[in-house]
Design a protein around this motif. Sequence first.
Motif, PDB file in Angstrom:
ATOM      1  N   PRO A 258      28.099   2.378 -47.475  1.00 35.48           N
ATOM      2  CA  PRO A 258      27.721   2.887 -48.807  1.00 35.48           C
ATOM      3  C   PRO A 258      26.224   2.754 -49.054  1.00 35.48           C
ATOM      4  N   LYS A 259      25.526   3.883 -49.163  1.00 34.84           N
ATOM      5  CA  LYS A 259      24.078   3.859 -49.346  1.00 34.84           C
ATOM      6  C   LYS A 259      23.675   3.407 -50.747  1.00 34.84           C
ATOM      7  N   SER A 260      24.622   3.443 -51.678  1.00 38.01           N
ATOM      8  CA  SER A 260      24.308   3.095 -53.064  1.00 38.01           C
ATOM      9  C   SER A 260      24.596   1.631 -53.377  1.00 38.01           C
ATOM     10  N   ARG A 261      24.854   0.819 -52.358  1.00 42.14           N
ATOM     11  CA  ARG A 261      25.175  -0.594 -52.571  1.00 42.14           C
ATOM     12  C   ARG A 261      24.208  -1.504 -51.810  1.00 42.14           C
ATOM     13  N   PRO A 262      22.906  -1.379 -52.039  1.00 41.07           N
ATOM     14  CA  PRO A 262      21.976  -2.286 -51.351  1.00 41.07           C
ATOM     15  C   PRO A 262      22.167  -3.716 -51.834  1.00 41.07           C
ATOM     16  N   ARG A 263      21.818  -4.668 -50.989  1.00 43.25           N
ATOM     17  CA  ARG A 263      21.941  -6.078 -51.341  1.00 43.25           C
ATOM     18  C   ARG A 263      20.777  -6.849 -50.727  1.00 43.25           C
ATOM     19  N   LEU A 264      20.283  -7.826 -51.479  1.00 45.59           N
ATOM     20  CA  LEU A 264      19.334  -8.784 -50.932  1.00 45.59           C
ATOM     21  C   LEU A 264      19.604 -10.136 -51.574  1.00 45.59           C
ATOM     22  N   TRP A 265      19.306 -11.199 -50.823  1.00 45.03           N
ATOM     23  CA  TRP A 265      19.565 -12.575 -51.260  1.00 45.03           C
ATOM     24  C   TRP A 265      21.056 -12.780 -51.581  1.00 45.03           C
ATOM     25  N   HIS A 266      21.906 -12.129 -50.815  1.00 46.20           N
ATOM     26  CA  HIS A 266      23.352 -12.237 -50.985  1.00 46.20           C
ATOM     27  C   HIS A 266      23.902 -13.278 -50.013  1.00 46.20           C
ATOM     28  N   THR A 267      25.205 -13.458 -50.018  1.00 50.16           N
ATOM     29  CA  THR A 267      25.868 -14.318 -49.037  1.00 50.16           C
ATOM     30  C   THR A 267      26.860 -13.477 -48.236  1.00 50.16           C
ATOM     31  N   ALA A 268      27.199 -13.952 -47.043  1.00 47.06           N
ATOM     32  CA  ALA A 268      28.144 -13.246 -46.186  1.00 47.06           C
ATOM     33  C   ALA A 268      28.989 -14.255 -45.424  1.00 47.06           C
ATOM     34  N   CYS A 269      30.267 -13.937 -45.250  1.00 45.67           N
ATOM     35  CA  CYS A 269      31.120 -14.798 -44.429  1.00 45.67           C
ATOM     36  C   CYS A 269      32.156 -13.932 -43.718  1.00 45.67           C
ATOM     37  N   LEU A 270      32.740 -14.502 -42.677  1.00 47.09           N
ATOM     38  CA  LEU A 270      33.711 -13.784 -41.848  1.00 47.09           C
ATOM     39  C   LEU A 270      35.120 -14.096 -42.305  1.00 47.09           C
ATOM     40  N   GLY A 271      35.931 -13.035 -42.466  1.00 48.15           N
ATOM     41  CA  GLY A 271      37.337 -13.209 -42.809  1.00 48.15           C
ATOM     42  C   GLY A 271      38.173 -13.509 -41.579  1.00 48.15           C
ATOM     43  N   THR A 272      39.467 -13.658 -41.799  1.00 48.41           N
ATOM     44  CA  THR A 272      40.362 -14.054 -40.709  1.00 48.41           C
ATOM     45  C   THR A 272      40.630 -12.929 -39.714  1.00 48.41           C
ATOM     46  N   GLU A 273      40.338 -11.684 -40.099  1.00 48.99           N
ATOM     47  CA  GLU A 273      40.600 -10.558 -39.193  1.00 48.99           C
ATOM     48  C   GLU A 273      39.358  -9.727 -38.931  1.00 48.99           C
ATOM     49  N   GLY A 274      38.216 -10.410 -38.869  1.00 50.88           N
ATOM     50  CA  GLY A 274      36.991  -9.724 -38.493  1.00 50.88           C
ATOM     51  C   GLY A 274      36.279  -9.014 -39.623  1.00 50.88           C
ATOM     52  N   GLU A 275      36.737  -9.176 -40.882  1.00 49.52           N
ATOM     53  CA  GLU A 275      36.023  -8.550 -41.991  1.00 49.52           C
ATOM     54  C   GLU A 275      34.820  -9.400 -42.378  1.00 49.52           C
ATOM     55  N   VAL A 276      33.703  -8.738 -42.620  1.00 50.72           N
ATOM     56  CA  VAL A 276      32.538  -9.428 -43.165  1.00 50.72           C
ATOM     57  C   VAL A 276      32.528  -9.187 -44.668  1.00 50.72           C
ATOM     58  N   MET A 277      32.544 -10.271 -45.439  1.00 53.82           N
ATOM     59  CA  MET A 277      32.598 -10.179 -46.897  1.00 53.82           C
ATOM     60  C   MET A 277      31.227 -10.525 -47.475  1.00 53.82           C
ATOM     61  N   ILE A 278      30.661  -9.583 -48.209  1.00 53.09           N
ATOM     62  CA  ILE A 278      29.342  -9.721 -48.826  1.00 53.09           C
ATOM     63  C   ILE A 278      29.536  -9.935 -50.319  1.00 53.09           C
ATOM     64  N   PHE A 279      28.910 -10.999 -50.857  1.00 54.24           N
ATOM     65  CA  PHE A 279      29.068 -11.269 -52.281  1.00 54.24           C
ATOM     66  C   PHE A 279      27.737 -11.698 -52.887  1.00 54.24           C
ATOM     67  N   GLY A 280      27.553 -11.353 -54.169  1.00 56.55           N
ATOM     68  CA  GLY A 280      26.388 -11.817 -54.920  1.00 56.55           C
ATOM     69  C   GLY A 280      25.108 -11.105 -54.537  1.00 56.55           C
ATOM     70  N   GLY A 281      23.986 -11.767 -54.831  1.00 57.07           N
ATOM     71  CA  GLY A 281      22.687 -11.183 -54.550  1.00 57.07           C
ATOM     72  C   GLY A 281      22.255 -10.203 -55.627  1.00 57.07           C
ATOM     73  N   SER A 282      21.263  -9.400 -55.288  1.00 59.95           N
ATOM     74  CA  SER A 282      20.710  -8.420 -56.214  1.00 59.95           C
ATOM     75  C   SER A 282      20.566  -7.078 -55.524  1.00 59.95           C
ATOM     76  N   LYS A 283      20.530  -6.022 -56.322  1.00 60.97           N
ATOM     77  CA  LYS A 283      20.286  -4.682 -55.778  1.00 60.97           C
ATOM     78  C   LYS A 283      18.856  -4.238 -56.021  1.00 60.97           C
ATOM     79  N   ASP A 284      18.030  -5.133 -56.591  1.00 57.93           N
ATOM     80  CA  ASP A 284      16.652  -4.810 -56.938  1.00 57.93           C
ATOM     81  C   ASP A 284      15.673  -5.675 -56.147  1.00 57.93           C
ATOM     82  N   ASP A 285      14.411  -5.240 -56.138  1.00 61.80           N
ATOM     83  CA  ASP A 285      13.334  -6.083 -55.633  1.00 61.80           C
ATOM     84  C   ASP A 285      13.035  -7.136 -56.690  1.00 61.80           C
ATOM     85  N   LEU A 286      13.423  -8.371 -56.428  1.00 64.65           N
ATOM     86  CA  LEU A 286      13.338  -9.430 -57.440  1.00 64.65           C
ATOM     87  C   LEU A 286      11.909  -9.738 -57.867  1.00 64.65           C
ATOM     88  N   HIS A 287      10.919  -9.329 -57.065  1.00 63.88           N
ATOM     89  CA  HIS A 287       9.528  -9.598 -57.433  1.00 63.88           C
ATOM     90  C   HIS A 287       9.077  -8.736 -58.606  1.00 63.88           C
TER      91      HIS A 287
END
Length: 345
Positions: free
Chosen positions: A237-266
């Motif tokens: 999805p090109k409309s879902r940029p993320r920075l300063w987020h977290t990522a972890c691996l699920g039990t079946e190879g899924e990478v789950m991305i949560f939190g962060g921002s969609k903007d340049d925080l500066h």
Amino acid sequence: MHQMEGELPTSMSGSCGACINGKLYIFGGFDDKGYSNRLYYVNLRTRNGTYRWKKITDFKGQPPTPRDKLSCWVYKDRLIYFGGYGCRKYNELSECFDVHDAFWEGQIFWGWHNDVHAFDTNTQTWFQPTIRGGVPPQPRAAHTCAVLGNKGYIFGGRVLQTRMNDLHCLNLDTWVWSGRIHSSGEKPKDRSWHTLTPIADDKLFLFGGLSSDNVPLSDGWIHSVTTNGWKQLTHLPKSRPRLWHTACLGTEGEVMIFGGSKDDLHFLDTGHCSDLLIFQTQPYSLLRLCLDCIGKNASLLDNQIYCLPPKILPQVLKKITFWAAANHRQEKKAETEGQEQINIT
């Protein structure tokens, strides 16, 4: 949401969190009082529903100097920290520190690190391993790291106004750096505030970050250690940029991305992201596909579900609940969009 008790960490940015044996450790960070080198932990496997933080003060050895935006490898019950931005006194300056600014009256220096520090969670001991060879990465902050086997990988990050896209590896048994790993073919652009997630014995998944042009990124890449090459993923999805987020691996190879921002925080921050992005990096197992099929068609299979083996029945019921909720959300969304269309008309 769970109530937290005990010696709660202060509200910080740029802290580094990692889990070992059910305990979440938080180190470093920055607040209005400056940079921190405090270490806290909370046991997430408590049975009474109470989560109690504890500040570790009875440690042995010397902790890293105060810093934020560092990274951590977890290996053999050790927290192994690399890099970050922070401050040092004049007598603490070394070749592992790239000076950015200085306050001469107190002889305090700010800058980027490329040193390695480890905390042994069994003995509560800080130590700085002796690097036995290789070329270490340039000092940096806002980089990312991951562990494959006994190797700790570092990608990208920032120093001064420069963002990087270099990949390095440290052997966590011998403490030898690989030097910059030169990959074949196309590779990700420079970035900071991204994530790197192990998804197989020889593969790493890179997502998002902030580019050198201060553009939030939504691209995903897989690096193969075996072939030493990067492959960019399509259909993201090109409309879902993320920075300063977290990522972890699920039990079946899924990478789950949560939190962060969609903007340049500066320059802009319209609010942090609360949605969960899930990237499927390998085919689902036959069991998963069957459970999803039953969950989606529960009304048709209602009279047969309880004939299933007791061992998998709880998983089936969870899937039925999940898909019922998902279908309800879709119906509500369609109803809302239909009403909006009527209003427009």
